[in-house]
Design a protein around this motif. Structure first.
Motif, PDB file in Angstrom:
ATOM      1  N   GLY A 271      -2.418  -9.604  -0.017  1.00  0.00           N
ATOM      2  CA  GLY A 271      -1.360  -8.595  -0.117  1.00  0.00           C
ATOM      3  C   GLY A 271      -1.838  -7.290  -0.700  1.00  0.00           C
ATOM      4  N   LYS A 272      -0.925  -6.358  -0.794  1.00  0.00           N
ATOM      5  CA  LYS A 272      -1.195  -5.079  -1.471  1.00  0.00           C
ATOM      6  C   LYS A 272       0.124  -4.490  -1.918  1.00  0.00           C
ATOM      7  N   THR A 273       0.219  -4.197  -3.185  1.00  0.00           N
ATOM      8  CA  THR A 273       1.408  -3.558  -3.740  1.00  0.00           C
ATOM      9  C   THR A 273       1.341  -2.052  -3.530  1.00  0.00           C
ATOM     10  N   GLY A 274       2.487  -1.415  -3.620  1.00  0.00           N
ATOM     11  CA  GLY A 274       2.536   0.036  -3.479  1.00  0.00           C
ATOM     12  C   GLY A 274       3.762   0.615  -4.154  1.00  0.00           C
ATOM     13  N   THR A 275       3.594   1.833  -4.653  1.00  0.00           N
ATOM     14  CA  THR A 275       4.708   2.562  -5.258  1.00  0.00           C
ATOM     15  C   THR A 275       4.682   3.966  -4.682  1.00  0.00           C
ATOM     16  N   ALA A 276       5.790   4.392  -4.121  1.00  0.00           N
ATOM     17  CA  ALA A 276       5.834   5.696  -3.450  1.00  0.00           C
ATOM     18  C   ALA A 276       6.785   6.633  -4.171  1.00  0.00           C
ATOM     19  N   GLN A 277       6.286   7.819  -4.481  1.00  0.00           N
ATOM     20  CA  GLN A 277       7.113   8.811  -5.170  1.00  0.00           C
ATOM     21  C   GLN A 277       8.209   9.333  -4.245  1.00  0.00           C
ATOM     22  N   VAL A 278       9.405   9.476  -4.824  1.00  0.00           N
ATOM     23  CA  VAL A 278      10.531  10.055  -4.089  1.00  0.00           C
ATOM     24  C   VAL A 278      10.523  11.564  -4.236  1.00  0.00           C
TER      25      VAL A 278
ATOM     26  N   GLY B   5      14.261   3.860   8.889  1.00  0.00           N
ATOM     27  CA  GLY B   5      13.906   4.369   7.568  1.00  0.00           C
ATOM     28  C   GLY B   5      12.426   4.733   7.538  1.00  0.00           C
ATOM     29  N   THR B   6      12.089   5.917   7.026  1.00  0.00           N
ATOM     30  CA  THR B   6      10.683   6.324   6.910  1.00  0.00           C
ATOM     31  C   THR B   6      10.355   6.565   5.441  1.00  0.00           C
ATOM     32  N   TYR B   7       9.215   6.028   5.010  1.00  0.00           N
ATOM     33  CA  TYR B   7       8.850   6.050   3.597  1.00  0.00           C
ATOM     34  C   TYR B   7       7.360   6.361   3.450  1.00  0.00           C
ATOM     35  N   PRO B   8       6.967   7.038   2.372  1.00  0.00           N
ATOM     36  CA  PRO B   8       5.536   7.133   2.081  1.00  0.00           C
ATOM     37  C   PRO B   8       5.036   5.719   1.787  1.00  0.00           C
ATOM     38  N   PRO B   9       3.883   5.326   2.328  1.00  0.00           N
ATOM     39  CA  PRO B   9       3.429   3.948   2.120  1.00  0.00           C
ATOM     40  C   PRO B   9       2.861   3.678   0.740  1.00  0.00           C
ATOM     41  N   GLY B  10       2.574   4.739  -0.013  1.00  0.00           N
ATOM     42  CA  GLY B  10       1.993   4.530  -1.335  1.00  0.00           C
ATOM     43  C   GLY B  10       0.676   3.778  -1.237  1.00  0.00           C
TER      44      GLY B  10
ATOM     45  N   GLY C 135      -4.838  10.194   1.012  1.00  0.00           N
ATOM     46  CA  GLY C 135      -5.651   8.997   0.777  1.00  0.00           C
ATOM     47  C   GLY C 135      -4.945   7.903   0.002  1.00  0.00           C
ATOM     48  N   ILE C 136      -3.949   8.253  -0.822  1.00  0.00           N
ATOM     49  CA  ILE C 136      -3.220   7.232  -1.586  1.00  0.00           C
ATOM     50  C   ILE C 136      -1.821   6.991  -1.008  1.00  0.00           C
ATOM     51  N   GLY C 137      -1.644   7.409   0.252  1.00  0.00           N
ATOM     52  CA  GLY C 137      -0.369   7.113   0.920  1.00  0.00           C
ATOM     53  C   GLY C 137       0.771   8.010   0.513  1.00  0.00           C
ATOM     54  N   GLN C 138       0.453   9.191  -0.021  1.00  0.00           N
ATOM     55  CA  GLN C 138       1.494  10.147  -0.418  1.00  0.00           C
ATOM     56  C   GLN C 138       1.405  11.361   0.503  1.00  0.00           C
ATOM     57  N   GLY C 139       1.782  12.515   0.021  1.00  0.00           N
ATOM     58  CA  GLY C 139       1.750  13.726   0.835  1.00  0.00           C
ATOM     59  C   GLY C 139       2.736  13.633   1.988  1.00  0.00           C
ATOM     60  N   TYR C 140       2.264  14.026   3.164  1.00  0.00           N
ATOM     61  CA  TYR C 140       3.140  14.030   4.336  1.00  0.00           C
ATOM     62  C   TYR C 140       3.299  12.641   4.970  1.00  0.00           C
TER      63      TYR C 140
ATOM     64  N   LEU D   8       6.919  -1.015  -2.672  1.00  0.00           N
ATOM     65  CA  LEU D   8       6.455  -1.541  -1.394  1.00  0.00           C
ATOM     66  C   LEU D   8       5.492  -2.694  -1.591  1.00  0.00           C
ATOM     67  N   PHE D   9       5.391  -3.525  -0.555  1.00  0.00           N
ATOM     68  CA  PHE D   9       4.438  -4.621  -0.569  1.00  0.00           C
ATOM     69  C   PHE D   9       4.146  -5.033   0.866  1.00  0.00           C
ATOM     70  N   ILE D  10       2.843  -5.201   1.166  1.00  0.00           N
ATOM     71  CA  ILE D  10       2.445  -5.759   2.460  1.00  0.00           C
ATOM     72  C   ILE D  10       1.655  -7.030   2.185  1.00  0.00           C
ATOM     73  N   ALA D  11       1.737  -8.013   3.089  1.00  0.00           N
ATOM     74  CA  ALA D  11       1.044  -9.273   2.839  1.00  0.00           C
ATOM     75  C   ALA D  11       0.988 -10.116   4.104  1.00  0.00           C
ATOM     76  N   PHE D  12       0.078 -11.112   4.079  1.00  0.00           N
ATOM     77  CA  PHE D  12       0.056 -12.140   5.119  1.00  0.00           C
ATOM     78  C   PHE D  12      -0.411 -13.453   4.501  1.00  0.00           C
ATOM     79  N   ALA D  13      -0.033 -14.555   5.163  1.00  0.00           N
ATOM     80  CA  ALA D  13      -0.355 -15.878   4.629  1.00  0.00           C
ATOM     81  C   ALA D  13      -0.233 -16.921   5.746  1.00  0.00           C
ATOM     82  N   PRO D  14      -0.908 -18.067   5.600  1.00  0.00           N
ATOM     83  CA  PRO D  14      -2.025 -18.327   4.689  1.00  0.00           C
ATOM     84  C   PRO D  14      -3.190 -17.384   5.016  1.00  0.00           C
ATOM     85  N   ALA D  15      -3.939 -16.983   4.015  1.00  0.00           N
ATOM     86  CA  ALA D  15      -4.961 -15.959   4.202  1.00  0.00           C
ATOM     87  C   ALA D  15      -6.035 -16.378   5.194  1.00  0.00           C
ATOM     88  N   GLU D  16      -6.355 -17.680   5.219  1.00  0.00           N
ATOM     89  CA  GLU D  16      -7.433 -18.136   6.096  1.00  0.00           C
ATOM     90  C   GLU D  16      -6.994 -18.279   7.550  1.00  0.00           C
ATOM     91  N   ALA D  17      -5.723 -18.510   7.791  1.00  0.00           N
ATOM     92  CA  ALA D  17      -5.191 -18.647   9.163  1.00  0.00           C
ATOM     93  C   ALA D  17      -3.743 -18.146   9.158  1.00  0.00           C
TER      94      ALA D  17
END
Length: 631
Positions: free
Chosen positions: A545-552, A325-330, A455-460, A574-583
């Motif tokens: 983390g970072k939230t994201g919304t990508a236009q269809v 699956g390929t998606y704009p990252p938003g 720059g905002i994860g849209q376009g191509y 969309l959402f990207i994240a990691f934890a625990p933040a310090e390690a």
């Protein structure tokens, strides 16, 4: 005296002729005997070795013994794929005079359903006539006994003990584990090319997708052989010698199947994907593609109605969304853009802009998601509150070439090398890509305005969830990128020796530590005071983390109202994240197709995954739509 004359009194001419005939007959007899003797000598002496071998071959049959396929388990030893033995009723078409009559006759003894007939006909089309094909599988002991008593009525039909593959957890992790199915012509070509044809004698099945396909030769094992003496009727008399088969290797995966199961349940009936990675090794902890499918359906040859249901479903359960699956990252693209700005010197952390709610470029207004704008915005605020205007301006200042170079280092727009076949590359936009993508010269030109939306994860922009997860893990691991992989180690079935799949650093990105720290701190801010704060309220750990919304589809300047749109036209969450933040112990990417805002649909799934993996529990509640900052 009698009137006739005796032979002795015959004239000399007749006697001479008689002697001549006797001599000729003798010569003929001697010649024939000489020919027979010569032929006998040729067969018994000259051709002795050849005919001895032929006779031995006729007397001895070499029967392949199919090995047990290797077992697949998760990191804790939970079985994901195993084998069991069962009886199968099989027909060899070349030995049957009337196939339909034979099947009808068998149906009088043993239940043969229409689906069994359909599957048999399909196998018949794909196989050779001399192959033994199943008409019924998994016979009960009573059915076996019933057929045995009437076997003489069915030449070319026999009961065989076969090993069957089983996936005890059904649909769970099916896109990662894959499935096996009967060998087809394309598989045979692949086997021949690998010069392993001898090792596949007697084998009916082969891995088709996932780990089952990628590690086929390790899982298959080594075929054994038995020399059996047979009589003139082809019946086995006794076993002369036996070379035991060697079971396939055992594969231990990096997957945590309990985490996998919990993550799949978190999606409910929503379409989407999740990839969770251990940043320090690249080991995949969970690989979700929802909806999924039951791999057990494929083992005996999937029924046509089941295949129609899976293949034609608008939900596309056979698509591995995590890899294909390929998606704009938003807006999940913004932390990577910010890091690129720091590394290229285009921005400093404290450098601020004034956001009026739009960016004007060549007479075109690129709107921010917040009417009236975010006011004064520095890098921290641009990530925490997801300011589009900040990244419109940044993209314009950096230019497409610099963006493409930096994002290429992170693995965007290229295969990660994960150990599953069929991974998509996605699209990392650049002027070179556009020239390759389009035919007409007017389409191939890159326009400066196209850089703005990049720059905002849209376009191509178009990336796979596993690419997003890998890039997120790189930030969590301070620029050290590992190849994502599913197999942790391979255990030899003979010796028990384990071959580790060593963590494989793909590259070490020479980012300045203070730059990485700036981005990580801002991503922590997302989950404490920004767009992800509601989803992570009360968490017993610090996450980034970072939230994201990508236009269809393009809104063409109109205001977005999800309630007015069909489900399939709503934005991806969309959402990207990691934890625990310090390690960091876990990094992930989540995509919920047509899920709307990332904070509402994707972030709560990530919270459930982190809570389970880090604390061993499920969250008490999920985010509510009415008090979630949009993105």
């Amino acid at each position: 005296m009698p009137a006739h004359h005796s032979t002795l009194n015959a004239p000399d001419g007749e006697l001479h002729r008689f002697h001549f005939r006797v001599i000729l007959a003798g010569i003929a007899v001697l010649g024939a005997l000489a020919l027979l003797a010569t032929r006998f000598f040729y067969l018994q002496v000259v051709q002795h070795d050849y005919y001895t071998t032929r006779a031995e071959d006729n007397r001895i049959s070499v029967v392949p013994i199919v090995p047990n396929r290797g077992v697949i388990v998760d990191r804790a030893g939970v079985v994901l794929a195993r084998n069991y033995s069962a009886f199968t009723l099989e027909i060899t078409p070349s030995k049957v005079a009337d196939l339909e009559a034979t099947i009808d006759g068998l149906g009088q003894l043993i239940e043969v359903l229409p689906k069994d007939r359909k599957r048999f006909r399909k196998l018949l089309e794909e196989s050779k006539s001399f192959e033994s094909l199943p008409i019924r599988t998994r016979l009960s002991e009573e059915e076996v006994a019933r057929f045995a008593a009437n076997r003489y009525l069915f030449p070319g039909v026999e009961v065989k003990a076969r090993l069957f593959r089983q996936y005890p957890l059904g649909p769970i992790a099916s896109h990662a584990v894959g499935y096996i199915n009967r060998i087809n012509k394309r598989d045979l070509e692949m086997i021949d090319e690998s010069e392993l044809a001898a090792n596949y004698r007697g084998t009916d099945h082969i891995g088709k997708t996932g780990i089952e396909q990628k590690y086929e030769f390790q899982l298959h094992g080594e075929t054994g052989y038995e020399q059996v003496e047979i009589d003139a009727g082809g019946r086995a008399i006794r076993s002369l010698s036996r070379t035991a088969p060697i079971q396939g290797s055992r594969l231990t995966l990096t997957l945590d199947v309990k985490l996998q199961e919990m993550a799949e349940k978190a999606f409910g009936d929503r379409r989407g994907a999740l990839v969770a990675i251990e940043p320090a090794t690249g080991g995949i902890l969970a690989l979700v593609s929802n909806p999924s499918f039951d791999p057990n359906l494929f083992i005996d040859g999937i029924r046509s109605d089941d295949w129609e249901l899976l293949n034609n479903s608008p939900e596309r359960p056979m698509l591995n969304r995590a890899l294909n699956g390929t998606y704009p990252p938003g807006s999940t693209f913004k932390p990577f853009m910010a890091l690129a700005a720091l590394e290229t010197g285009k921005r400093t952390p404290g450098q601020a802009i004034s956001d009026p709610g739009f960016f004007n470029f060549a007479g075109h207004h690129f709107r921010d998601d917040k009417k009236g704008g975010h006011g004064t915005v520095d890098m921290y605020k641009s990530i925490v509150h997801s300011c589009d205007t900040y990244y419109y301006m940044l993209a314009n200042d950096m230019g497409i070439d610099a963006i493409a170079r930096f994002m290429g280092q992170l693995g965007f727009g290229q295969k990660t090398g994960v150990d599953i076949e069929g991974e998509s590359e996605g699209v990392l936009p650049s002027p070179e890509w556009k020239k390759r993508r389009f035919r007409r010269p007017e389409q191939q030109k890159w326009f400066a305005g196209e850089t703005i939306s990049i720059g905002i994860g849209q376009g191509y922009n178009s990336y796979t969830p596993i690419q997003l997860a890998q890039a997120t893990a790189a930030i969590a691991n301070n620029g050290v990128m590992f190849r994502p992989h599913l197999v942790k180690y391979i255990t030899d079935s003979r010796t028990g020796e384990k071959t580790m799949i060593e963590p494989e650093p793909m590259r070490r990105l020479a980012w300045k530590p203070q730059h990485v720290e700036t981005i990580r701190n801002a991503m922590v801010g997302v989950n404490t005071q920004g767009t992800g704060a509601r989803a992570f309220a009360g968490a017993g750990y610090t996450s980034a983390g970072k939230t994201g919304t990508a236009q269809v589809f393009s809104l063409k300047g109109s205001e977005y109202k999800s309630s007015r749109l069909k489900q399939e036209l709503r934005d991806h969450a969309l959402f990207i994240a990691f934890a625990p933040a310090e390690a960091p112990k876990i990094a992930l990417a989540v995509v919920v197709e047509n899920g709307g805002f990332g904070a509402q649909s994707a972030a709560p799934i990530a919270r459930m995954v982190f809570d389970y993996y880090l604390l061993g529990k499920l969250p008490k509640g999920a985010a509510q739509e009415d008090d979630v900052e949009e993105d």
